[in-house]
Scaffold this active site. Structure first.
Site, PDB file in Angstrom:
ATOM      1  N   HIS A 170       0.844  -1.211   0.000  1.00  0.00           N
ATOM      2  CA  HIS A 170       0.000   0.000   0.000  1.00  0.00           C
ATOM      3  C   HIS A 170       0.882   1.265   0.000  1.00  0.00           C
ATOM      4  O   HIS A 170       0.868   2.049   0.957  1.00  0.00           O
ATOM      5  CB  HIS A 170      -0.861  -0.050   1.272  1.00  0.00           C
ATOM      6  CG  HIS A 170      -2.050   0.855   1.293  1.00  0.00           C
ATOM      7  ND1 HIS A 170      -1.954   2.222   1.204  1.00  0.00           N
ATOM      8  CD2 HIS A 170      -3.377   0.589   1.433  1.00  0.00           C
ATOM      9  CE1 HIS A 170      -3.159   2.753   1.276  1.00  0.00           C
ATOM     10  NE2 HIS A 170      -4.040   1.803   1.401  1.00  0.00           N
ATOM     11  N   GLU A 274      -0.949   1.033  -5.525  1.00  0.00           N
ATOM     12  CA  GLU A 274      -0.618  -0.144  -4.733  1.00  0.00           C
ATOM     13  C   GLU A 274      -0.574  -1.406  -5.576  1.00  0.00           C
ATOM     14  O   GLU A 274      -1.593  -1.794  -6.164  1.00  0.00           O
ATOM     15  CB  GLU A 274      -1.677  -0.308  -3.637  1.00  0.00           C
ATOM     16  CG  GLU A 274      -1.873   0.939  -2.804  1.00  0.00           C
ATOM     17  CD  GLU A 274      -3.219   0.948  -2.097  1.00  0.00           C
ATOM     18  OE1 GLU A 274      -3.820   2.029  -1.985  1.00  0.00           O
ATOM     19  OE2 GLU A 274      -3.659  -0.131  -1.666  1.00  0.00           O
TER      20      GLU A 274
HETATM   21  O1  TA6 Z   1      -6.222   1.249  -0.691  1.00  0.00           O
HETATM   22  C1  TA6 Z   1      -7.281   2.182  -0.630  1.00  0.00           C
HETATM   23  C2  TA6 Z   1      -7.954   2.064   0.726  1.00  0.00           C
HETATM   24  O2  TA6 Z   1      -8.536   0.803   0.910  1.00  0.00           O
HETATM   25  C3  TA6 Z   1      -8.974   3.198   0.844  1.00  0.00           C
HETATM   26  O3  TA6 Z   1     -10.295   2.701   0.754  1.00  0.00           O
HETATM   27  C4  TA6 Z   1      -8.675   3.837   2.207  1.00  0.00           C
HETATM   28  O4  TA6 Z   1      -9.442   3.213   3.210  1.00  0.00           O
HETATM   29  C5  TA6 Z   1      -7.167   3.559   2.328  1.00  0.00           C
HETATM   30  O5  TA6 Z   1      -6.992   2.256   1.784  1.00  0.00           O
HETATM   31  C6  TA6 Z   1      -6.584   3.726   3.713  1.00  0.00           C
HETATM   32  O6  TA6 Z   1      -6.917   2.619   4.476  1.00  0.00           O
HETATM   33  P1  TA6 Z   1      -6.306   2.498   5.977  1.00  0.00           P
HETATM   34  O7  TA6 Z   1      -6.878   1.230   6.490  1.00  0.00           O
HETATM   35  O8  TA6 Z   1      -4.817   2.466   5.860  1.00  0.00           O
HETATM   36  O9  TA6 Z   1      -6.770   3.751   6.690  1.00  0.00           O
END
Ligand code: TA6
Length: 301
Positions: A170, A274
């Protein structure tokens, strides 16, 4: 489930002078600093095997780590490269899985024949993970730092039955101005639009640009995706193997304002692209290992 804050005494056998060193951090957690001869560096916490810094040889930071990131056991660090496993989501367990909220341990370090600095961290299933996700696994995340920065993610099924998992790196890529960047390689690709109940949508035959909240899972993407104009005259090149999808996320101003571990204006300076296996979970038989890889570099016009 508590993060070890013993100053990393057990890390010392993996330190390599001038290449793998232990650094202090305000959180009190051990932080490993990898340094390549070119001047490039990476910093990673054993907590979550979470990379929080990648500096290229010119000394410039290429990841965004929130100034308001929180360092608490059980909580994800905002920014850098959270490791998503065994679930991206939505699904039955904690959003984005538990791997990023657990203490990993270092299992190997070296300087390769080509001068790359390599560090490998591992996470194994235990009683706590089995209570959340009833499978035996081991995860290994290997960092290889040279002129390019590579992460290899190995997932092994240690159990007697098959399981399915999702995984992602991520990555919060730092950009000078979110309004300027373009992602040409995703033009024409289908994506799941998370802001519209994961509705399957077709990207017009135009580069992806970020306006407001963007939260998409692009399906079956090319092995090389670039973030153009990440800085004037530069682009971030992301090359992957066996990560079949790519999530593109930026919260936009409204959502960013609701994230307590993000400065209100930091959303302007990152885009998450990601490397991910989300649309089709990976099916892994007993004793099998899945390897997925991401390499990032900066290209200049
Ligand atoms: O990867 C995108 C995502 O799933 C978004 O929907 C947003 O929630 C982001 O990740 C951040 O997620 P986190 O759990 O790290 O706050």
């Amino acid at each position: 489930m508590t993060a070890r804050t013993d100053g990393g005494e057990r890390l010392r056998e993996f330190l390599i002078p001038n290449h793998v060193e232990l650094r202090d951090h305000a959180s009190g957690w051990p932080l490993l600093h990898l340094a390549h001869a070119s001047g490039a560096s990476v910093e990673v916490f054993p907590y979550g095997a979470h990379v929080v810094s990648w500096r290229t040889a010119d000394g410039r930071e290429r990841l965004l780590l929130s100034r308001k990131a929180v360092y608490e056991p059980g909580k994800a660090i905002r920014g850098g490269i959270p490791v998503i496993f065994p679930q991206f989501g939505p699904g039955p367990i904690v959003t984005h899985g538990f791997a990023r909220n657990r203490e990993w341990h270092v299992v190997a370090s070296s300087v390769t024949a080509h001068g790359e600095v390599s560090l490998t961290l591992a996470l194994e299933s235990d009683q706590a993970t089995r209570a959340i996700w009833p499978h035996e696994f081991s995860l290994q995340l290997e960092i290889r730092l040279g002129e390019r920065f590579t992460i290899l993610l190995r997932t092994t099924n240690r159990g007697a039955a098959s399981f399915e998992f999702q995984s992602a790196l991520h990555t919060y890529f730092h950009v000078e101005d979110i309004a300027r960047i373009k992602i040409p390689a995703l033009a024409g690709h289908d994506y799941l639009d998370v802001t519209r109940s994961r509705e399957r949508t077709k990207q017009p035959n135009l580069p992806v640009q970020i306006e407001g909240e963007v939260d998409r899972v692009y399906l079956g993407v090319p092995r090389k995706v670039t973030i153009v104009d990440s800085a004037p005259g530069e682009r971030i090149a992301i090359e992957t193997r066996d990560f079949l999808d790519a999530t593109v996320w930026n919260p936009g101003p409204e959502k960013a304002a609701k994230l307590s571990d993000l400065d209100p204006n930091e959303y302007k300076q990152f885009v998450c692209v990601e490397a991910a296996n989300v649309a089709a979970p990976i099916h892994l038989g007993p004793g099998s290992t899945h390897l997925a890889e991401q390499t990032v570099t900066i290209e200049r016009d």
